[in-house]
Design an enzyme around this catalytic site. Sequence first.
Site, PDB file in Angstrom:
ATOM      1  N   HIS A   1       0.807  -1.224   0.000  1.00  0.00           N
ATOM      2  CA  HIS A   1       0.000   0.000   0.000  1.00  0.00           C
ATOM      3  C   HIS A   1       0.840   1.273   0.000  1.00  0.00           C
ATOM      4  O   HIS A   1       1.762   1.404   0.772  1.00  0.00           O
ATOM      5  CB  HIS A   1      -1.033   0.037   1.125  1.00  0.00           C
ATOM      6  CG  HIS A   1      -0.544  -0.345   2.484  1.00  0.00           C
ATOM      7  ND1 HIS A   1      -1.402  -0.424   3.550  1.00  0.00           N
ATOM      8  CD2 HIS A   1       0.671  -0.688   2.946  1.00  0.00           C
ATOM      9  CE1 HIS A   1      -0.722  -0.779   4.607  1.00  0.00           C
ATOM     10  NE2 HIS A   1       0.523  -0.956   4.277  1.00  0.00           N
ATOM     11  N   GLY A   2       0.467   2.162  -0.887  1.00  0.00           N
ATOM     12  CA  GLY A   2       1.130   3.459  -0.956  1.00  0.00           C
ATOM     13  C   GLY A   2       2.401   3.456  -1.788  1.00  0.00           C
ATOM     14  O   GLY A   2       3.079   4.476  -1.894  1.00  0.00           O
TER      15      GLY A   2
END
Lengths: 351, 351, 351
Positions: free
Chosen positions: A242-243
Amino acid sequence: MKLQELSTLLASEGFDNELQGDPEIELTAANTLDDAVSGEISFLSNPKYKDKLVETKASAVIVNYNDIIPSGLSVIKCNNPYGALTAAIIHIHGHRIHPQWGTDERAVIDTTASIGSNANIAANVYIAAHVVIGANVTVYPGCYIADNVVIGDDVTLFPNVVIYDDSVLGNRITLHSGTIIGQDGLGYSKVDGQWLKIPQAGHALIEDDVEMGANCAVDRATLGQTKVCNGSKFSDLVVIGHGTKVGERSMLVAQVGIAGSVDVGKDVTMGGQVGVSGHISIGDNVTIGAKSAVWSSIEANTHALGYPAIATFRYRKQMVHVQQLPKLKKQIKAMQQQIDLLQQKLDELSQ
Amino acid sequence: MKLQELSTLLASEGFDNELQGDPEIELTAANTLDDAVSGEISFLSNPKYKDKLVETKASAVIVNYNDIIPSGLSVIKCNNPYGALTAAIIHIHGHRIHPQWGTDERAVIDTTASIGSNANIAANVYIAAHVVIGANVTVYPGCYIADNVVIGDDVTLFPNVVIYDDSVLGNRITLHSGTIIGQDGLGYSKVDGQWLKIPQAGHALIEDDVEMGANCAVDRATLGQTKVCNGSKFSDLVVIGHGTKVGERSMLVAQVGIAGSVDVGKDVTMGGQVGVSGHISIGDNVTIGAKSAVWSSIEANTHALGYPAIATFRYRKQMVHVQQLPKLKKQIKAMQQQIDLLQQKLDELSQ
Amino acid sequence: MKLQELSTLLASEGFDNELQGDPEIELTAANTLDDAVSGEISFLSNPKYKDKLVETKASAVIVNYNDIIPSGLSVIKCNNPYGALTAAIIHIHGHRIHPQWGTDERAVIDTTASIGSNANIAANVYIAAHVVIGANVTVYPGCYIADNVVIGDDVTLFPNVVIYDDSVLGNRITLHSGTIIGQDGLGYSKVDGQWLKIPQAGHALIEDDVEMGANCAVDRATLGQTKVCNGSKFSDLVVIGHGTKVGERSMLVAQVGIAGSVDVGKDVTMGGQVGVSGHISIGDNVTIGAKSAVWSSIEANTHALGYPAIATFRYRKQMVHVQQLPKLKKQIKAMQQQIDLLQQKLDELSQ
């Protein structure tokens, strides 16, 4: 297609070449040197396989100018046999032609979804609320496209692809079977000894011309976005945390895993099973050897390798040193004996 | 929600805090320092990113008491910005709201299956014979729940999850897309040079509050059970072998693979791509660094790392020694020269 | 089944054995020593678990002739408890009985597809154009079988398996959920700084008696074929690259990844997470330890291990040398001190 026609076509596409042999050979397929039969064209790009030129049953072979050609074999000589082969495959085989479903009435499409022209949507597809899909999109059976997803033009989703809510996909994207985009990443806070789930309020963005293999997984971001940039290509079972951002035209081989909040540059290549830790940067044009463990940032234009990954030339030296340890140990033992002898002689002299 | 309201809410949940700046700011979303725009709240937890405080367009930021605040930026100061952020995200964004299907008539549900109240079961779901499902369960399209499976309350199965026969799932479990529970493990005997399949007569048990990412796979046991205990969390593409037990609240990052008959304790953390060999034990509170190869048991409360994994502090020392090998080799060469000189001098003296 | 009956059955199948204890015990199930309850039979194969014989609640245990038997425990003694257990599980539990669907009317089957006798095809299955399927084939919900696929007899496809166009499957094959056969591999040429897709004109061939776990992925070949040969067994999340051949009866543990154009021999075993680079050969009867990085070819009949993989006995020695580096460094320091002392004494003598 005749061999002469292929030669002419290749030249017109920038692959200057020289046909040597029978221009009238009728080509039915491209194949490997091992598997080709009469009527098929093959290629020699990796010099490792040059002995196969003698044994191949191919009717013609695309080779380098300096390759030694067995008598009786027709060839197309050029500077880039692999590039020319690509062009030949496109001309002879073409790209996959999908089944044509139009919009199958057994697909479940929410009334609030908007789908562009020339849709090709199979039975057993599920398109949820407020989804927006562009033109010329093919969706195979078993795909699920969740609420609020936006998809561009000319996208192909193979069977059982899942796109989670709020994901955004650009144009000309191909996702192979079982690939999942935008699921929740591993986001928890420890509260009173238990893991408290952090709502993953961000989303995943896949830009234009991305292709991913089978059973990949791209987490949505906790906040903001996870981003796979234009023209990147993944093999199978690649995982993106994530990210994380994967830069333009990067190529990730099978089973690469990149943790969260990583910034991967443009034109990066990672070999199979490479692992990258979270919150670090990989510069542009970095190449990382297969199965490397990347625990810290890597500067642009670096070849890296190892466990943990360091500059490849340094890692190779380190490996040699490790392999020479038994020799080093023997050398040290011999030195100790020499020292002991010196000591003894010195003691004798001193007396 | 206004910044002042959030500050008050956080305090009421145990996050003592101090608002500095404009209490009237209207918050529309939480976001990263990089991506936030006006009206959004962000956070600074990792000091590595402190320079981003100056550049962020966020209207407010949750920070530590001792962070240096650029003038004009509104902040909430507290001791645990990441925990407070979690609470803020829950308040501002909430958890995902699933589509509401009731029990879709296009789901295939065996007449012998029993399903609890408030079911939310989509089209293209298949629930087989003698399945028992609790209350408030959401099953997305493409899921298959096989014969005799038992599932508790408040469970969510995202699209294309498969639960094999005889598996048992507790309450409040979330399985992301493509995750498979209870398939046959690698169980064969060699008989007359061929692999004879051993029926996998055991099952898989997933306890309460477990969440797994996309495309994971948990083998059923050959005999007895494979068990993932209360509160454990997996990221994507995690594999658990047959007969293995993963203890309470353990966290397995993406692509971890644990072989069969392993006993993993409570509160264990394994970094991405860790591999664990079969028939060993990992004690409670063990942390294993990313991509480690665990070939033997690890005692409780240990940090382990490496290939193969040993105590992290020992592994780091070992790495330094390996990196210093070129230096060591030079040193040995110099010593040999000294010895040779000594020998020469001694020979001169002796004459 | 009574214990005496099992003993007689095992003897008739080549497991000579000796029953000691109560021949009249009624066996209801096989189970592990830990989990077994009264009425169940267990086994002791790994001597590591011998202490469990005392504590088990099993009514009978299959053991080796020389195991020490606690008083009151009924046992079947034989030379191969694990093989005998396999036979016992087959007799007591049998193999999984699939739901019986006939050909479900909710399956989508193209009119040009040909399906053999005794078909067992579930709802939500999709069988595309010109597919040819043999007799006694079970296809679970969510499977997609693409254009021109050929499948033999007695094949089982668990839920959400996808077989891409032109793939060929033999007889008695079992593919577990989420496994994908024949998707495009990572085939691109760099043209003007962009990745140009090479049509993957080859196919994937899976021979007889192959079983694969969940979420595996086998690429189709660019040209020619990717081939998994007779009797090979894969665990979960195994990836096979384009143009690779896996020889007869090879066993690949979970998360093994083999790149493209690799030639793997017969009776090869690879531990979990092994990675194999492209364009190399692995000889017959090779065993590769878990998580090894195979960067170059391995000769037949070798045990290999390590990062990178070398002969296991050499790798283990190398590991010991690395672990002894701190000791070696101390030794070198001590030698330097001895040399300095010798130098000093010699200087004194010379004066």
